[in-house]
Write a protein that holds these residues in place. Structure first.
Motif, PDB file in Angstrom:
ATOM      1  N   GLU A  28      33.447 -17.015   4.130  1.00  0.00           N
ATOM      2  CA  GLU A  28      33.482 -16.022   5.193  1.00  0.00           C
ATOM      3  C   GLU A  28      32.787 -14.764   4.699  1.00  0.00           C
ATOM      4  O   GLU A  28      32.897 -14.408   3.527  1.00  0.00           O
ATOM      5  CB  GLU A  28      34.917 -15.704   5.600  1.00  0.00           C
ATOM      6  CG  GLU A  28      35.616 -16.872   6.255  1.00  0.00           C
ATOM      7  CD  GLU A  28      37.043 -16.564   6.661  1.00  0.00           C
ATOM      8  OE1 GLU A  28      37.510 -15.418   6.495  1.00  0.00           O
ATOM      9  OE2 GLU A  28      37.713 -17.495   7.147  1.00  0.00           O
ATOM     10  N   LEU A  29      32.062 -14.117   5.604  1.00  0.00           N
ATOM     11  CA  LEU A  29      31.384 -12.864   5.289  1.00  0.00           C
ATOM     12  C   LEU A  29      31.949 -11.749   6.150  1.00  0.00           C
ATOM     13  O   LEU A  29      32.126 -11.909   7.352  1.00  0.00           O
ATOM     14  CB  LEU A  29      29.889 -12.953   5.589  1.00  0.00           C
ATOM     15  CG  LEU A  29      28.951 -13.504   4.548  1.00  0.00           C
ATOM     16  CD1 LEU A  29      27.510 -13.335   5.012  1.00  0.00           C
ATOM     17  CD2 LEU A  29      29.137 -12.878   3.200  1.00  0.00           C
ATOM     18  N   MET A  31      35.101 -11.000  10.582  1.00  0.00           N
ATOM     19  CA  MET A  31      34.590 -11.899   9.551  1.00  0.00           C
ATOM     20  C   MET A  31      34.002 -13.130  10.222  1.00  0.00           C
ATOM     21  O   MET A  31      34.572 -13.645  11.172  1.00  0.00           O
ATOM     22  CB  MET A  31      35.700 -12.310   8.597  1.00  0.00           C
ATOM     23  CG  MET A  31      35.638 -11.564   7.297  1.00  0.00           C
ATOM     24  SD  MET A  31      36.688 -12.174   5.988  1.00  0.00           S
ATOM     25  CE  MET A  31      38.282 -11.656   6.514  1.00  0.00           C
ATOM     26  N   LYS A  32      32.872 -13.571   9.695  1.00  0.00           N
ATOM     27  CA  LYS A  32      32.223 -14.768  10.204  1.00  0.00           C
ATOM     28  C   LYS A  32      32.309 -15.882   9.175  1.00  0.00           C
ATOM     29  O   LYS A  32      32.117 -15.649   7.981  1.00  0.00           O
ATOM     30  CB  LYS A  32      30.751 -14.496  10.518  1.00  0.00           C
ATOM     31  CG  LYS A  32      30.530 -13.730  11.791  1.00  0.00           C
ATOM     32  CD  LYS A  32      29.062 -13.709  12.100  1.00  0.00           C
ATOM     33  CE  LYS A  32      28.878 -14.226  13.506  1.00  0.00           C
ATOM     34  NZ  LYS A  32      27.488 -14.177  13.927  1.00  0.00           N
ATOM     35  N   LYS A  33      32.600 -17.086   9.649  1.00  0.00           N
ATOM     36  CA  LYS A  33      32.725 -18.249   8.779  1.00  0.00           C
ATOM     37  C   LYS A  33      31.403 -19.006   8.747  1.00  0.00           C
ATOM     38  O   LYS A  33      30.752 -19.178   9.777  1.00  0.00           O
ATOM     39  CB  LYS A  33      33.845 -19.154   9.283  1.00  0.00           C
ATOM     40  CG  LYS A  33      34.180 -20.280   8.353  1.00  0.00           C
ATOM     41  CD  LYS A  33      35.407 -21.017   8.821  1.00  0.00           C
ATOM     42  CE  LYS A  33      35.764 -22.105   7.822  1.00  0.00           C
ATOM     43  NZ  LYS A  33      37.008 -22.766   8.156  1.00  0.00           N
ATOM     44  N   PHE A  34      31.018 -19.478   7.553  1.00  0.00           N
ATOM     45  CA  PHE A  34      29.780 -20.220   7.362  1.00  0.00           C
ATOM     46  C   PHE A  34      30.051 -21.487   6.562  1.00  0.00           C
ATOM     47  O   PHE A  34      30.908 -21.507   5.696  1.00  0.00           O
ATOM     48  CB  PHE A  34      28.753 -19.377   6.613  1.00  0.00           C
ATOM     49  CG  PHE A  34      28.322 -18.163   7.380  1.00  0.00           C
ATOM     50  CD1 PHE A  34      27.255 -18.229   8.270  1.00  0.00           C
ATOM     51  CD2 PHE A  34      28.998 -16.968   7.239  1.00  0.00           C
ATOM     52  CE1 PHE A  34      26.880 -17.122   8.999  1.00  0.00           C
ATOM     53  CE2 PHE A  34      28.625 -15.849   7.965  1.00  0.00           C
ATOM     54  CZ  PHE A  34      27.557 -15.930   8.850  1.00  0.00           C
ATOM     55  N   THR A  35      29.277 -22.520   6.854  1.00  0.00           N
ATOM     56  CA  THR A  35      29.333 -23.778   6.113  1.00  0.00           C
ATOM     57  C   THR A  35      27.943 -24.075   5.580  1.00  0.00           C
ATOM     58  O   THR A  35      26.957 -23.963   6.304  1.00  0.00           O
ATOM     59  CB  THR A  35      29.809 -24.929   7.023  1.00  0.00           C
ATOM     60  OG1 THR A  35      31.093 -24.602   7.547  1.00  0.00           O
ATOM     61  CG2 THR A  35      29.895 -26.234   6.250  1.00  0.00           C
ATOM     62  N   TYR A  36      27.868 -24.451   4.308  1.00  0.00           N
ATOM     63  CA  TYR A  36      26.594 -24.722   3.641  1.00  0.00           C
ATOM     64  C   TYR A  36      26.678 -26.097   2.994  1.00  0.00           C
ATOM     65  O   TYR A  36      27.619 -26.377   2.238  1.00  0.00           O
ATOM     66  CB  TYR A  36      26.347 -23.649   2.576  1.00  0.00           C
ATOM     67  CG  TYR A  36      25.061 -23.777   1.816  1.00  0.00           C
ATOM     68  CD1 TYR A  36      23.872 -23.276   2.332  1.00  0.00           C
ATOM     69  CD2 TYR A  36      25.025 -24.370   0.562  1.00  0.00           C
ATOM     70  CE1 TYR A  36      22.679 -23.373   1.626  1.00  0.00           C
ATOM     71  CE2 TYR A  36      23.845 -24.473  -0.154  1.00  0.00           C
ATOM     72  CZ  TYR A  36      22.676 -23.970   0.384  1.00  0.00           C
ATOM     73  OH  TYR A  36      21.492 -24.063  -0.322  1.00  0.00           O
ATOM     74  N   ARG A  37      25.719 -26.954   3.280  1.00  0.00           N
ATOM     75  CA  ARG A  37      25.625 -28.268   2.636  1.00  0.00           C
ATOM     76  C   ARG A  37      24.868 -28.106   1.319  1.00  0.00           C
ATOM     77  O   ARG A  37      23.726 -27.662   1.312  1.00  0.00           O
ATOM     78  CB  ARG A  37      24.880 -29.253   3.532  1.00  0.00           C
ATOM     79  CG  ARG A  37      25.572 -29.521   4.833  1.00  0.00           C
ATOM     80  CD  ARG A  37      26.477 -30.698   4.681  1.00  0.00           C
ATOM     81  NE  ARG A  37      27.169 -30.933   5.949  1.00  0.00           N
ATOM     82  CZ  ARG A  37      28.313 -31.531   6.037  1.00  0.00           C
ATOM     83  NH1 ARG A  37      28.928 -31.954   4.957  1.00  0.00           N
ATOM     84  NH2 ARG A  37      28.889 -31.728   7.195  1.00  0.00           N
ATOM     85  N   THR A  38      25.522 -28.443   0.229  1.00  0.00           N
ATOM     86  CA  THR A  38      24.914 -28.264  -1.090  1.00  0.00           C
ATOM     87  C   THR A  38      23.843 -29.316  -1.345  1.00  0.00           C
ATOM     88  O   THR A  38      23.826 -30.376  -0.710  1.00  0.00           O
ATOM     89  CB  THR A  38      25.972 -28.328  -2.197  1.00  0.00           C
ATOM     90  OG1 THR A  38      26.600 -29.603  -2.156  1.00  0.00           O
ATOM     91  CG2 THR A  38      26.996 -27.231  -2.052  1.00  0.00           C
ATOM     92  N   LYS A  39      22.967 -29.013  -2.294  1.00  0.00           N
ATOM     93  CA  LYS A  39      21.888 -29.922  -2.687  1.00  0.00           C
ATOM     94  C   LYS A  39      21.886 -30.048  -4.207  1.00  0.00           C
ATOM     95  O   LYS A  39      21.817 -29.053  -4.913  1.00  0.00           O
ATOM     96  CB  LYS A  39      20.544 -29.367  -2.207  1.00  0.00           C
ATOM     97  CG  LYS A  39      20.436 -29.251  -0.693  1.00  0.00           C
ATOM     98  CD  LYS A  39      19.294 -28.326  -0.304  1.00  0.00           C
ATOM     99  CE  LYS A  39      19.338 -27.962   1.161  1.00  0.00           C
ATOM    100  NZ  LYS A  39      20.396 -27.041   1.528  1.00  0.00           N
TER     101      LYS A  39
END
Length: 85
Positions: A19-20, A1-9
């Protein structure tokens, strides 16, 4: 599993972590925003595919905003999937 961070707008929440596993989404966590809703959304989408999440919550607006935390989650999932490709 890979972890991702997304900055919202354009939302009260400022960040989404997820995680994907392939195209399956796990362990969604929002930073900021409406506490109750942002505890519920991760439970509802746990184990769904990116495509399922997009089809269900992409394009939802919050009040007069052109987006919502759910819409931002759909965008975050797509961005994570494309980054993972």
């Amino acid at each position: 599993m890979k972890k991702f961070t997304y900055r919202t707008k354009g939302t009260c929440s400022s960040q989404i972590e997820l995680e994907l596993d392939g195209n399956v989404v796990h362990n969604v966590k929002f930073t900021g925003g409406c506490d109750g809703n942002l505890k519920a959304i991760p439970k509802l989408v746990e184990g769904m595919t990116v495509e399922e999440i997009e089809s269900r919550i992409s394009g939802i607006h919050c009040g007069f905003k052109n987006t919502s935390c759910g819409d931002q989650l759909a965008k975050a999932c797509r961005a994570a999937l494309e980054q993972n490709a």
